[in-house]
Design a protein around this motif. Structure first.
Motif, mmCIF file in Angstrom:
data_model
loop_
_atom_site.group_PDB
_atom_site.id
_atom_site.type_symbol
_atom_site.label_atom_id
_atom_site.label_comp_id
_atom_site.label_asym_id
_atom_site.label_seq_id
_atom_site.Cartn_x
_atom_site.Cartn_y
_atom_site.Cartn_z
ATOM 1 N N VAL A 60 -11.820 -11.077 5.376
ATOM 2 C CA VAL A 60 -11.118 -9.925 5.931
ATOM 3 C C VAL A 60 -10.755 -8.997 4.776
ATOM 4 N N GLY A 61 -10.517 -7.728 5.077
ATOM 5 C CA GLY A 61 -10.124 -6.777 4.053
ATOM 6 C C GLY A 61 -8.797 -7.157 3.420
ATOM 7 N N CYS A 62 -8.651 -6.832 2.131
ATOM 8 C CA CYS A 62 -7.455 -7.224 1.386
ATOM 9 C C CYS A 62 -6.310 -6.227 1.526
ATOM 10 N N GLY A 63 -6.541 -5.130 2.257
ATOM 11 C CA GLY A 63 -5.487 -4.136 2.425
ATOM 12 C C GLY A 63 -5.351 -3.197 1.251
ATOM 13 N N GLY A 64 -6.371 -3.145 0.406
ATOM 14 C CA GLY A 64 -6.335 -2.264 -0.757
ATOM 15 C C GLY A 64 -7.588 -2.448 -1.581
ATOM 16 N N HIS A 65 -7.458 -2.233 -2.892
ATOM 17 C CA HIS A 65 -8.602 -2.322 -3.789
ATOM 18 C C HIS A 65 -8.267 -3.207 -4.971
ATOM 19 N N TRP A 66 -9.187 -4.150 -5.243
ATOM 20 C CA TRP A 66 -9.122 -5.038 -6.410
ATOM 21 C C TRP A 66 -7.947 -6.019 -6.314
ATOM 22 N N PRO A 67 -8.009 -6.972 -5.348
ATOM 23 C CA PRO A 67 -6.921 -7.951 -5.188
ATOM 24 C C PRO A 67 -6.897 -8.943 -6.345
#
Length: 356
Positions: free
Chosen positions: A298-305
């Motif tokens: 799933v998407g991490c809710g941002g960029h570069w977790p």
């Protein structure tokens, strides 16, 4: 630990050299999981990782931060107030670019990526840090000439029994097992397990049973399932599982750079943060803890977790998204392990999240 308004507490590290606020204290709403900033300090440059401990002074709560700078350092912070305050001296770690730290045997240990070493500092009365008492230098290299020209210690942590210290080295494709002398604080090598060449192991997390561990690889998007023998102090690789779907191949997979692995409290799931893929992988575990399979991403809710953390109740997952400058939180489905995003907090250059 609770904040001044009765909520739980979280602490966020952020890179000051990239516009971050340093160490941020936040209140955690117990019903919604929402984070609210209480205060911050930039007294520690580039605090890339945090760990919570206890001192003997008033309040007792102490936060430790590692400073990921060329000439690395570590610091203790008093967190009994809404704004973290330095506690004692910021101590050099006699190692370059430290990326991780842990408490073990009344000492603070740092993994120094640049110099490929692990440092030990004493924790003094009240929780402040003393000067370095031991540095263990790793040796070796790996097949990736650009990333594995020498040792790069990326993580250090005690095992669940408290009898061993493990260090994960990206540069040598290995996990080292050490003992920590209770009197002197000296780290002494006990053994080393070499994993698949070129995979670049980054972080390790233990299963709740204390008999299995999961090594996340940065240079190859896989997690290595291992057996852990706490009596003999031996870690043994069993199998490797992809953390990305089959369609993420070639350059996409190579540039995913997985960063963190978290195990559910019930031992049924792993979650992995993938930086280049901007995703969180959900990996199912069987009852033995030895068979792992990718469920979904799933998407991490941002960029570069850069980091993932599970809240103390095990109900929500938090992702520190470094390049988008935010911390996103997700409700975890207890049956499927799949996270669903609920909110986000602005946190420039976020590096990690931990909970009190």
């Amino acid at each position: 630990m609770v904040s001044s308004n009765g909520a739980g507490r979280a602490f966020i590290g952020s890179f000051t050299s990239a516009g971050g606020r340093g160490v941020i204290a936040a209140a955690v709403d117990q019903d919604t999981g929402a984070l609210t900033v209480l205060g911050a300090t930039d007294a520690v440059p580039d605090p890339s990782y945090l760990v919570l401990g206890r001192g003997t002074g008033p309040g007792g709560a102490v936060l430790y931060a590692v400073s990921e700078t060329e000439r690395g350092a570590a610091a203790a912070l008093d967190i009994t107030h809404d704004v973290p305050r330095p506690l004692g001296e910021v101590r050099p770690v006699d190692g370059d670019s430290p990326t991780h730290l842990a408490l073990a045997g009344g000492r603070l240990l740092t993994a120094n990526y640049g110099s490929g070493s692990v440092t030990v500092l004493p924790v003094l009365a009240g929780g402040s840090l003393g000067p370095v008492v031991s540095v263990l230098k790793h040796e070796g290299s790996g097949p990736d000439a650009g990333r594995q020209e020498g040792p790069h210690a990326h993580q250090v942590l005690p095992d669940p029994s408290g009898n061993w210290v493990l260090s994960v080295d990206l540069g040598t494709d290995s996990v080292r097992i050490c003992t920590l002398d209770p009197d002197t604080g000296e780290l002494r090598p006990h053994g080393e397990t070499v994993l698949q060449p070129g995979t670049g192991p980054r972080h390790l997390a233990f299963h709740p049973d204390g008999a299995h561990a999961y090594v996340l690889n940065e240079l190859e998007p896989t997690v290595t399932v291992c057996r852990w023998d706490a009596v003999a102090g031996v870690i043994e690789a069993v199998d490797a599982t992809p953390v990305l779907p089959a369609e993420a191949t070639g350059d996409t997979a190579a540039a995913s750079y997985p960063s963190e692995v978290v195990v559910s409290h019930d031992g049924r799931f792993l979650w992995v943060a993938n930086r280049g893929h901007d995703s969180i992988s959900v990996i199912g575990l069987d009852a033995t803890g030895e068979k792992a399979s990718l469920v979904t991403t799933v998407g991490c809710g941002g960029h570069w977790p850069r980091d993932l953390a599970l809240d103390p109740a095990g109900r929500r997952l938090y992702a520190a998204n470094e390049r988008s400058g935010n911390v996103a939180w997700f409700a975890v489905d207890p049956e499927t392990g799949i996270p669903a995003q609920e909110g986000s907090l602005e946190a420039p250059a976020a590096s990690c999240v931990i909970f009190a």
